[in-house]
Design a protein around this motif. Structure first.
Motif, PDB file in Angstrom:
ATOM      1  N   GLY A  15     -25.771  46.215 -30.876  1.00 41.21           N
ATOM      2  CA  GLY A  15     -26.160  47.613 -30.900  1.00 41.21           C
ATOM      3  C   GLY A  15     -27.606  47.821 -30.550  1.00 41.21           C
ATOM      4  N   PRO A  16     -27.964  49.052 -30.348  1.00 34.35           N
ATOM      5  CA  PRO A  16     -29.323  49.381 -29.950  1.00 34.35           C
ATOM      6  C   PRO A  16     -30.380  48.943 -30.943  1.00 34.35           C
ATOM      7  CG  PRO A  16     -27.869  51.257 -29.673  1.00 34.35           C
ATOM      8  CD  PRO A  16     -27.094  50.203 -30.391  1.00 34.35           C
ATOM      9  N   GLN A  17     -30.027  48.901 -32.241  1.00 33.46           N
ATOM     10  CA  GLN A  17     -30.997  48.489 -33.238  1.00 33.46           C
ATOM     11  C   GLN A  17     -30.675  47.100 -33.783  1.00 33.46           C
ATOM     12  OE1 GLN A  17     -30.966  51.767 -36.022  1.00 33.46           O
ATOM     13  NE2 GLN A  17     -32.547  52.805 -34.860  1.00 33.46           N
ATOM     14  N   THR A  19     -27.973  45.635 -35.228  1.00 34.71           N
ATOM     15  CA  THR A  19     -27.427  45.669 -36.578  1.00 34.71           C
ATOM     16  C   THR A  19     -26.687  44.369 -36.873  1.00 34.71           C
ATOM     17  OG1 THR A  19     -27.148  48.045 -36.348  1.00 34.71           O
ATOM     18  CG2 THR A  19     -25.966  46.981 -38.160  1.00 34.71           C
ATOM     19  N   ASN A  29     -25.824  51.982 -24.696  1.00 32.30           N
ATOM     20  CA  ASN A  29     -26.047  53.404 -24.984  1.00 32.30           C
ATOM     21  C   ASN A  29     -25.605  54.250 -23.804  1.00 32.30           C
ATOM     22  OD1 ASN A  29     -27.371  52.190 -27.071  1.00 32.30           O
ATOM     23  ND2 ASN A  29     -29.389  52.885 -26.509  1.00 32.30           N
ATOM     24  N   LEU A  48     -20.268  52.567 -32.072  1.00 31.73           N
ATOM     25  CA  LEU A  48     -21.492  53.054 -32.690  1.00 31.73           C
ATOM     26  C   LEU A  48     -21.700  54.496 -32.258  1.00 31.73           C
ATOM     27  CD1 LEU A  48     -23.906  50.046 -32.018  1.00 31.73           C
ATOM     28  CD2 LEU A  48     -22.714  50.572 -34.132  1.00 31.73           C
ATOM     29  N   VAL A  49     -22.172  55.342 -33.182  1.00 30.67           N
ATOM     30  CA  VAL A  49     -22.449  56.736 -32.859  1.00 30.67           C
ATOM     31  C   VAL A  49     -23.887  57.043 -33.251  1.00 30.67           C
ATOM     32  CG1 VAL A  49     -20.063  57.511 -33.041  1.00 30.67           C
ATOM     33  CG2 VAL A  49     -21.495  57.517 -35.060  1.00 30.67           C
ATOM     34  N   LEU A  50     -24.495  57.961 -32.499  1.00 28.60           N
ATOM     35  CA  LEU A  50     -25.871  58.378 -32.764  1.00 28.60           C
ATOM     36  C   LEU A  50     -25.841  59.537 -33.756  1.00 28.60           C
ATOM     37  CD1 LEU A  50     -28.826  57.868 -31.873  1.00 28.60           C
ATOM     38  CD2 LEU A  50     -28.479  59.644 -30.143  1.00 28.60           C
ATOM     39  N   ASN A  51     -26.464  59.356 -34.910  1.00 30.54           N
ATOM     40  CA  ASN A  51     -26.446  60.428 -35.910  1.00 30.54           C
ATOM     41  C   ASN A  51     -27.586  61.417 -35.642  1.00 30.54           C
ATOM     42  OD1 ASN A  51     -28.806  59.377 -37.062  1.00 30.54           O
ATOM     43  ND2 ASN A  51     -27.767  58.483 -38.822  1.00 30.54           N
ATOM     44  N   GLN A  55     -30.411  57.577 -35.337  1.00 29.98           N
ATOM     45  CA  GLN A  55     -30.047  56.208 -35.699  1.00 29.98           C
ATOM     46  C   GLN A  55     -28.628  55.914 -35.237  1.00 29.98           C
ATOM     47  OE1 GLN A  55     -30.482  56.734 -39.917  1.00 29.98           O
ATOM     48  NE2 GLN A  55     -32.479  55.725 -39.936  1.00 29.98           N
ATOM     49  N   TRP A  56     -28.409  54.709 -34.699  1.00 32.19           N
ATOM     50  CA  TRP A  56     -27.070  54.276 -34.313  1.00 32.19           C
ATOM     51  C   TRP A  56     -26.402  53.689 -35.539  1.00 32.19           C
ATOM     52  CZ3 TRP A  56     -24.829  55.385 -29.787  1.00 32.19           C
ATOM     53  CH2 TRP A  56     -25.650  55.805 -28.745  1.00 32.19           C
ATOM     54  N   GLU A  58     -22.491  52.446 -37.344  1.00 35.81           N
ATOM     55  CA  GLU A  58     -21.133  52.011 -37.041  1.00 35.81           C
ATOM     56  C   GLU A  58     -20.136  53.055 -37.508  1.00 35.81           C
ATOM     57  OE1 GLU A  58     -18.170  48.167 -37.555  1.00 35.81           O
ATOM     58  OE2 GLU A  58     -19.998  48.264 -38.724  1.00 35.81           O
TER      59      GLU A  58
END
Length: 74
Positions: A15-17, A19, A29, A48-51, A55-56, A58
């Motif tokens: 993931g982008p961060q 995790t 992304n 993964l969804v962007l809140n 933040q990404w 799961e």
């Protein structure tokens, strides 16, 4: 219509961060260009969804369900 399959890749980061514990692979992304994206859910997960806080996170899979995303064309 486009059909995609992304086989899971075992990894300790993803993931982008980066995790820990998530699987790595997929498109990275992006927004969904189509009208709708329909994703079949299973026990593997990986979405993964962007809140709202940028933040990404799961999206925990619910086995044997579908996730429907509204795409950019809508």
């Amino acid at each position: 219509m486009a059909l995609n399959f992304y086989p899971g890749v075992e990894s300790s980061t993803s993931g982008p961060q980066k995790t820990p514990g998530l699987k790595e692979g997929g498109l990275g992304n992006h927004t969904d260009l189509q009208c709708f994206t329909i994703l079949y859910q299973d026990h593997v997960g990986g979405l993964l969804v962007l809140n709202g806080e940028g933040q990404w996170i799961e999206a925990s899979p619910v086995e044997d369900t579908l996730v429907v995303n509204i795409g950019d064309f809508i």
